[in-house]
Motif scaffolding. Structure first.
Motif, PDB file in Angstrom:
ATOM      1  N   GLY A  17      27.738  22.872 -75.657  1.00  0.00           N
ATOM      2  CA  GLY A  17      26.651  23.840 -75.726  1.00  0.00           C
ATOM      3  C   GLY A  17      25.466  23.423 -74.873  1.00  0.00           C
ATOM      4  N   GLN A  18      24.682  24.408 -74.423  1.00  0.00           N
ATOM      5  CA  GLN A  18      23.435  24.198 -73.665  1.00  0.00           C
ATOM      6  C   GLN A  18      23.608  23.225 -72.502  1.00  0.00           C
ATOM      7  OE1 GLN A  18      20.641  21.821 -75.877  1.00  0.00           O
ATOM      8  NE2 GLN A  18      22.279  20.996 -77.082  1.00  0.00           N
ATOM      9  N   ASP A  29      20.977  29.479 -74.270  1.00  0.00           N
ATOM     10  CA  ASP A  29      21.576  28.712 -75.358  1.00  0.00           C
ATOM     11  C   ASP A  29      20.534  27.710 -75.848  1.00  0.00           C
ATOM     12  OD1 ASP A  29      23.356  27.771 -77.201  1.00  0.00           O
ATOM     13  OD2 ASP A  29      24.836  27.023 -75.761  1.00  0.00           O
ATOM     14  N   THR A  34      23.758  25.833 -81.007  1.00  0.00           N
ATOM     15  CA  THR A  34      24.961  25.018 -80.881  1.00  0.00           C
ATOM     16  C   THR A  34      25.279  24.342 -82.207  1.00  0.00           C
ATOM     17  OG1 THR A  34      24.445  24.577 -78.552  1.00  0.00           O
ATOM     18  CG2 THR A  34      26.034  23.116 -79.615  1.00  0.00           C
ATOM     19  N   LYS A  91      28.537  32.204 -79.005  1.00  0.00           N
ATOM     20  CA  LYS A  91      28.096  32.787 -77.749  1.00  0.00           C
ATOM     21  C   LYS A  91      29.267  33.483 -77.041  1.00  0.00           C
ATOM     22  CE  LYS A  91      23.779  31.383 -77.585  1.00  0.00           C
ATOM     23  NZ  LYS A  91      22.635  32.302 -77.401  1.00  0.00           N
ATOM     24  N   ARG A  95      29.874  28.065 -72.871  1.00  0.00           N
ATOM     25  CA  ARG A  95      30.103  26.765 -73.517  1.00  0.00           C
ATOM     26  C   ARG A  95      31.458  26.145 -73.182  1.00  0.00           C
ATOM     27  NH1 ARG A  95      27.749  28.391 -79.519  1.00  0.00           N
ATOM     28  NH2 ARG A  95      25.534  27.996 -79.075  1.00  0.00           N
TER      29      ARG A  95
END
Length: 233
Positions: A17-18, A29, A34, A91, A95
């Protein structure tokens, strides 16, 4: 005798994530989202500290391996989280990461040591597989492309991921010992100081300068661990 393990059999999709790669594409994100999705997946059974550590450090690791080891990760377009949109924090994209196709010939004599998946997806990317009709539409795949990659030994998915990491290790002169079993950790004055290994019927000690990292694969061959973690009897 082979390297790469079950990673080479897998799709090799790395979930982070992110990531900086997602941000570069303008994908929104956050660490909170996350974490929320991982907590949803864990169903209350995930370790909070381990989960938080993954949320914080996985983006750093992805960036490090891309920069320091030249592992060419990229965001798989249009591949959502598995439980999107039901899962909290899920999302629609951004990711899931995979690597570019890997030329196994770049490994030199180690080329023959890199495991190859028997499941038939080791020469195509996720985007290609999706556009050709998906995993179940194998007969509609572009077999000319696959044949060309087989002739050139171009790997994709998990095989490519393992290949890039293997090449990064070889380029750095890191010693890799196939057909070698780790028998036990060596402990001196209460601290791990190395590992005892066995190869060709002989044991030897390998001393550690800074530490020993145990990075093992699946536990499905161990009935005791399966009972612990998967509750199979």
């Amino acid at each position: 005798s082979k390297v790469g393990g079950t990673t080479t059999w897998s799709y090799g999709i790395v979930w982070v994530g992110q990531s900086h790669l997602a941000r570069a594409q303008g994908i929104d994100d956050s660490a909170e989202e996350t974490r929320a999705y991982l907590d949803y997946l864990g169903g209350g059974r995930n370790d909070p500290e381990v989960t938080q550590s993954f949320v914080e450090h996985a983006p750093q690791a992805l960036r490090f391996f891309g920069k320091a080891a030249q592992v060419p990760f990229y965001v798989v377009d249009a591949l959502p989280d598995h439980y999107y949109p039901l899962g909290k924090g899920s999302k629609p994209r951004g990711r899931n990461h995979q690597v570019r196709p890997f030329a196994a010939g770049s490994l030199g004599p180690w080329q023959k040591r890199l495991e190859l998946t028997p499941y038939g997806h080791g020469r195509v990317t996720f985007e290609e597989m999706a556009s050709w009709g998906g995993r179940a539409g194998y007969r509609q795949w572009d077999h000319a492309v696959i044949a060309e990659r087989e002739a050139q030994d171009i790997r994709t998915f998990g095989g490519a991921l393992a290949g890039y990491f293997l090449k990064a290790a070889l380029d750095r002169g890191i010693s890799i010992r196939p057909e070698t079993s780790a028998c036990r950790l060596l402990v001196e004055t209460g601290r791990v100081s190395g590992v005892e290994v066995e190869a060709e019927g002989r044991t030897r000690a390998i001393r550690a300068l800074r530490g020993v990292l145990l990075a093992t694969g699946p536990y499905d061959s161990n009935p005791r661990l399966m009972a612990w973690f998967d509750e199979f009897n």
